[in-house]
Design a protein around this motif. Sequence first.
Motif, short mmCIF file in Angstrom:
data_model
loop_
_atom_site.label_atom_id
_atom_site.label_comp_id
_atom_site.label_asym_id
_atom_site.label_seq_id
_atom_site.Cartn_x
_atom_site.Cartn_y
_atom_site.Cartn_z
N GLN A 196 0.85 -1.29 -0.15
CA GLN A 196 -0.04 0.05 -0.32
C GLN A 196 0.95 1.20 -0.15
O GLN A 196 0.76 2.11 -0.74
CB GLN A 196 -0.71 -0.13 1.22
CG GLN A 196 -2.14 0.55 1.15
CD GLN A 196 -2.97 -0.04 -0.14
OE1 GLN A 196 -3.07 -1.28 -0.30
NE2 GLN A 196 -3.85 0.74 -0.78
N GLU A 197 1.86 1.24 0.58
CA GLU A 197 2.92 2.47 0.74
C GLU A 197 3.37 2.68 -0.32
O GLU A 197 3.55 3.71 -0.68
CB GLU A 197 3.86 2.03 2.06
CG GLU A 197 4.50 3.22 2.93
CD GLU A 197 5.27 2.66 3.82
OE1 GLU A 197 6.45 3.41 3.83
OE2 GLU A 197 5.29 1.36 4.31
N LYS A 198 3.92 1.62 -1.08
CA LYS A 198 4.61 1.74 -2.48
C LYS A 198 3.44 2.67 -3.36
O LYS A 198 3.90 3.38 -4.01
CB LYS A 198 4.98 0.39 -2.81
CG LYS A 198 5.16 0.53 -4.05
CD LYS A 198 5.78 -0.83 -4.71
CE LYS A 198 5.80 -0.94 -6.37
NZ LYS A 198 6.14 -2.40 -6.66
#
Lengths: 482, 251
Positions: free
Chosen positions: A335-337
């Motif tokens: 998700q962070e990516k």
Amino acid sequence: MYRQFLALRYLRSRLVNLISVGGVMSGVAVLIIVVCIMDGFQARVRKHVRGSLSHIILSPTVGGDKLPSLATLSTALKQYEPHVVAAAPQIRYPLFYEFKTQRQVALGSDGFTWWQMQTVGIDWEAEKRVSELADALIAARDPKRPFFVSRQAEEHGKTTVLVSRTFIEKFALTPYDPKTGQPIHPWGAMRDDRTGDRLSDPALIKKRAESMLGEELALMFGVAVRDKEGNPKFEADTRNAVIAGVYDSGDALEDSKTVYMEIGSVRDMLPQRYDVSQDPPVPLPKHEYLQVNVKLDDFEYAKAVKTSLAARIGHSFIVETWEDQKADFLQAVDQEKVLLVIVLSFIVLLGGFIILATLTLTVVEKTRDIGIVGALGASRMGVLTIFIWNGLLIGIIGSICGLGLGAWFTAHVDDVKDFLKNWFNIDIFPPNIYHFRSIPTEWNWPSVLMIMGGSVVMAFFAGLLPAMRAARLDPIKALRYE
Amino acid sequence: MNSANASGQAPLLEGRGLVKNYKVGGQTLEVLRGVDIAVAEGEILAILGTSGCGKSTLLHVLGWLDKPDQGSIVFRGRDHSDLGAAERAHMRNQIMGFVFQFYHLLPELSALENVLMPAMIQHGPLAWHRQKKAERDRARELMAIVGLTTRAKHRPRQLSGGERQRVAIARALQNRPSFLFCDEPTGNLDGQTAEDVRHLLWGLNEEHGQTMVIVTHDAKLAAQADRVVHLVDGRIATDHDVDLVEEVALD
């Protein structure tokens, strides 16, 4: 031919185009760097999580008396599933490391501070076959039998542990070989900076008879008893342990909270339960293991094996893959990516706006030129293409420069990290937050090419508007333009 | 002198009943009000008139830069009035060479590159690769004809007004056009330079039979053409051979 020729010439002659190229370049470079770091992060997280968790994890849901013995279970597993290579037992149990903080030492306080950890009880021979712990071992008297310190210690029933490098560094411990008195880890002797003593027989868990704990925490661990006044009292199983070896799995956060012991030692620590229906109550057999790690010949089969095993032994085990266990964490990283890529794409978009602005300027400035090439026989389409080429060239050159910058940065990211640390005292990648000591990167050509391609497409669209404006110019009016 | 009219040859380019109006601020400005004009192969035709009489517009219409509102353009006996934009661009590139009062060279390009421009427009990248050498030779030859062999690599701003106009003439000739259309070719040059440029143009006509249409308000320059058309208020006032009057005028 004149289209590319003029586009290139305009690009070369106008300094402002350099700004556009710089804009695209920084956008592409930042995206490449972020994607490569995030991919590396993902890959390493997966590798380490998989390394410490094995492929498939069985957690018993029945009491110790109903549990099949490990030997029976492994035979059965191999029989059910040809992909099963090995199975190893584990008992994980919460644990506190007790120490004095510098302030407690300074104040001469009697109190202690606890560092919450878990102990993982393993059978070394079996564990070697399912996880990468053996590779992670960086110091031990005898790497073949890392829990063995000395016959004497064995006879005295000393608890021996493997602790992580992160843990050693965090608590400034110095494990010494009791026989030679030499430090057992390779990076030089450390002193206990709280007492200044050399720890010849370092106590991992110091002896303390009774310690007060918050009631909830005590209840959670099932160790709460009450004292004479009826207050909750923490009756802990405390013991001194000898550091027999040091490991470094690369996952600093997980490492700092994990010690390995022999599975028998941890089994001893499990609370004894009784069958109260009998009189007097009969002690129930303890669990031989509380978790079984199963290694497959290839992780690819994990999902299928999980399903088939769940059907066979699901009545007494929860069957999970390692990805199931860490699903939230892995998803968070994914998700962070995605989030970072979306946010950082705005830099590339900004590059597009710079192209739009500079090209619009160029078109106004080159109005007369547009009239001239029109008079010399250039069609409107031709004029359009000149400026589209101009935008495209900015995009292509910017992307290539960005690729270079990104590749350099990705290759030297740890140097950059060290530089920032040494010169500005900025730690951009503290291991206690990011799990790893070095910044992991993975060069991912498809992503990189997609970033570059996307930037070129964006440059095309950014150039389209000014180019259409140029194509609409009437050559005669453009010629009169002074 | 190559007076084509005298030989009775069919004209190379003909404008018939050309009308051109401009809308300026809601008002219609009649610039050309039915002009009939013919250019014969090999002649120098001067269009003489005061500023604002429509002579530049006539040149633009004849040169496919602009479309007439009415009337037709006939080239080599074929009506070319309703060509599309791309075809007109092709005609400009192949048939016409333009020389402007303000030279209109591309400032980012060297003199030689400016001369090569029409050829580059003509060829696509692949064809250009094949033709490059021939076109370069042609450009160098033209630079030699206009007397600027040593200045091929100079940028326009490094050249004098006369030199720039010579580069512009060389550029106009690169694609071997049927016509050279000159819009006040000497209008921005001082006496001696203007005379040099005129000499160059007339030399081209004499040596290579280059057909030329020269728009000017300079009666002296017009007087040296084969034929002069007086344009007054968007109409042809007089059209005559200069042969007869020339001698008188020079006297």
